[in-house]
Design an enzyme around this catalytic site. Structure first.
Site, mmCIF file in Angstrom:
data_model
loop_
_atom_site.group_PDB
_atom_site.id
_atom_site.type_symbol
_atom_site.label_atom_id
_atom_site.label_comp_id
_atom_site.label_asym_id
_atom_site.label_seq_id
_atom_site.Cartn_x
_atom_site.Cartn_y
_atom_site.Cartn_z
ATOM 1 N N GLN A 1 1.934 -6.220 -3.219
ATOM 2 C CA GLN A 1 2.411 -6.314 -1.827
ATOM 3 C C GLN A 1 3.688 -5.472 -1.659
ATOM 4 O OE1 GLN A 1 1.451 -9.717 -3.341
ATOM 5 N NE2 GLN A 1 -0.472 -8.821 -2.761
ATOM 6 N N ARG B 1 -5.139 0.264 8.807
ATOM 7 C CA ARG B 1 -3.701 -0.029 8.715
ATOM 8 C C ARG B 1 -2.996 0.534 9.932
ATOM 9 N NH1 ARG B 1 -3.652 2.450 2.743
ATOM 10 N NH2 ARG B 1 -4.514 0.713 1.571
ATOM 11 N N GLY C 1 -4.521 -4.422 -3.694
ATOM 12 C CA GLY C 1 -5.531 -3.399 -3.966
ATOM 13 C C GLY C 1 -4.781 -2.146 -4.374
ATOM 14 N N HIS C 2 -4.810 -1.822 -5.649
ATOM 15 C CA HIS C 2 -4.018 -0.712 -6.174
ATOM 16 C C HIS C 2 -4.959 0.415 -6.621
ATOM 17 C CE1 HIS C 2 -0.447 -3.633 -7.116
ATOM 18 N NE2 HIS C 2 -0.789 -3.597 -5.847
ATOM 19 N N ASP D 1 0.817 -1.228 0.000
ATOM 20 C CA ASP D 1 0.000 0.000 0.000
ATOM 21 C C ASP D 1 0.842 1.266 0.000
ATOM 22 O OD1 ASP D 1 -2.147 -1.734 0.153
ATOM 23 O OD2 ASP D 1 -2.116 -1.721 2.347
ATOM 24 N N LYS E 1 1.793 2.032 -5.211
ATOM 25 C CA LYS E 1 2.305 1.441 -6.453
ATOM 26 C C LYS E 1 1.357 1.703 -7.621
ATOM 27 C CE LYS E 1 2.358 -2.556 -4.326
ATOM 28 N NZ LYS E 1 2.077 -2.113 -2.948
ATOM 29 N N LYS F 1 -0.791 4.114 -8.241
ATOM 30 C CA LYS F 1 -0.712 5.477 -8.777
ATOM 31 C C LYS F 1 0.479 5.604 -9.733
ATOM 32 C CE LYS F 1 0.391 10.232 -7.653
ATOM 33 N NZ LYS F 1 0.245 11.423 -6.831
#
Ligand code: GDP
Ligand code: IMO
Ligand code: MG
Length: 417
Positions: A225, A306, A41-42, A14, A17, A19
């Protein structure tokens, strides 16, 4: 000559990546996923619209970009189609630009059941997986019993192997975990039922990449990841089940290491982690809550909050080495706006209980907003000092600084292409 650029997360995922894959693919012919699955989840924010991608590579919003999924990716077919349909609903043509390797292991319902059952049994030792069946799917691959995308087109073999697999895993589910078994029908519904729809998108990714490499095309390799979640180099056992570092590219999509030109490490201006496991710079104070709130630190895949902490340059130095990182991209600098002081962990000291105790370099923070800055000179002096501190601690140049989720909220110091 075409250039091949690798995008790798430097910590526990997170980092932003998605973007930067979106930004870099503007100049690329293709983008490739080479490991992981829909645990990723990008997030892309383009023209005010947020898109979260899990399996579809993050170059998809550029109409000229081919999006490849290499054999190292574990594929949940229903989730893949859910994502395709969502993109189509928002007007993005995807099917003609997607190419899936027949070598991708298929995630099946028993993988998800096993993932959940194991986490439950581990109790407070749980890994905090995404519950997507990622680990068990990789286990079946390594055990040489798994089913792959190519097998969908040989239904007889697929069904008989699936029956064997279900027998084997249902025994464990029923007798060891005392939980519900999976049915053959439910497994077929999640796999073979999609074979005809998937068929036109399946093809030889290795051949396609070979062609692109020999035709001077630019390619972006999209890591999922983060390096500290790598099954070998990460914070084992609190890791994911794939190699997430740059070394995984060759085996995960079939491009030899000599073809990789530039490794861009994506690093958050602070550190986050979702799930369990060690996190030496974690903050439990007011600053920790500031980072979570201002950084909107909720998982893009599971929505979990997070954990947040200071920038970990000690871990980053090792990550730079294992990936041979060429340059860094510092994201979410804006989240530090308004803090009185900012710190980075330069090194660890081993404590009496053998835990890593971070040693910090602390400097004054900045009060002005950095949101949407376009040039380094737009940043307050203290923010520039903070970037210099990171650069000096790591010995690698900063190529980009990101100060907002949008494509345009980006400072380009040096373009890797
Ligand atoms: P990935 O998994 O590495 O692609 O990262 P995620 O998309 O899971 O998480 C990064 C989050 O931060 C997303 O919500 C992005 O929209 C957001 N983001 C990216 N860069 C920036 C930035 O510079 N500033 C802020 N405030 N948000 C950012
Ligand atoms: P992106 O690509 C952050 C974490 C999970 C858990 C561990 C193992 O968006 O950066 P798994 O389901 O893979 O077996 O879970 O790995 N994890 C991630 N954390 N970002 C991700 O992906 C992650 N993918 C897995 O939270 O701690
Ligand atoms: Mg993410």
């Amino acid at each position: 000559m075409g250039k091949n650029i690798v995008v790798i997360g430097t910590h526990w995922g997170d980092e932003g990546k998605g973007k930067f894959v979106d930004i870099l693919t503007d100049k690329a012919a293709a983008v490739v996923r080479f490991q992981g699955g829909h645990n990723a989840g990008h997030t892309l924010v383009v023209d005010g619209k947020k898109t979260i991608l899990h399996l579809v590579p993050s170059g998809i919003l550029h109409a000229h970009v081919e999006c490849l999924i290499g054999n190292g990716v574990v594929l949940s077919i229903p989730d893949f189609f859910k994502e395709i349909e969502q993109l189509e609903k928002s007007g993005v043509d995807v099917r003609e630009r997607l190419l899936v390797s027949p070598g991708c292991p298929v995630i099946l319902p028993h993988h998800i059941f096993l993932d959940m059952a194991r986490e439950k049994v581990r109790g407070n030792r749980k890994i905090g997986t995404t519950g997507r069946g990622i680990g068990p799917a990789y286990e079946d691959k390594v055990a040489r019993r798994g089913l792959r995308v190519g097998d969908l087109f040989n239904p007889e073999y697929f069904v008989s192997t699936l029956e064997d697999n279900i027998d084997y895993h249902n025994f464990v589910l029923k007798e060891y975990f005392h939980t519900d078994p999976v049915s053959l029908q439910q497994s077929l519904d999640a796999s073979l039922a999609f074979a005809d729809q998937l068929h036109p998108m399946v093809g030889d990714v290795v051949e396609k990449l070979g062609f692109l490499c020999s035709s001077n095309a630019n390619i972006v390799f999209e890591g999922a990841q983060g390096s500290l979640l790598d099954i070998d180099q990460g914070t084992y056992p609190y890791v994911t089940s794939s190699n997430t570092t740059a070394g995984a590219i060759s085996s995960g999509c079939g491009v030899g290491p000599r073809y990789l030109d530039y490794i861009l490490g994506i690093t958050k201006a602070y550190t986050t982690r979702v799930g369990s496991g060690p996190f030496p710079t974690e903050l439990f104070d007011r600053v920790g809550s500031h980072l979570a709130r201002v950084g909107d630190e909720f998982g893009s895949t599971t929505g979990r909050s997070r954990r947040c902490g200071w920038f970990d340059a000690a871990a980053l130095k090792r990550v730079i080495q294992i990936n041979s990182i060429s340059g860094l991209c510092i994201t979410k600098l804006d989240v530090l706006d308004g803090l009185e002081t900012v710190s980075i962990c330069r090194e660890y000291q081993t404590g009496t209980n053998r835990e890593d105790l971070p040693i910090y370099d602390k400097i004054p923070g900045w009060q002005a907003s950095t949101v949407g800055a376009r040039k380094l000179s737009d940043l307050p002096t203290e923010a520039r000092d903070y970037l210099k501190l990171i650069e000096n601690a790591c010995g690698v140049p900063i190529d980009y600084v990101s100060t907002g989720p949008k494509r345009e909220d980006t400072i380009e110091v040096s373009n890797p292409f």
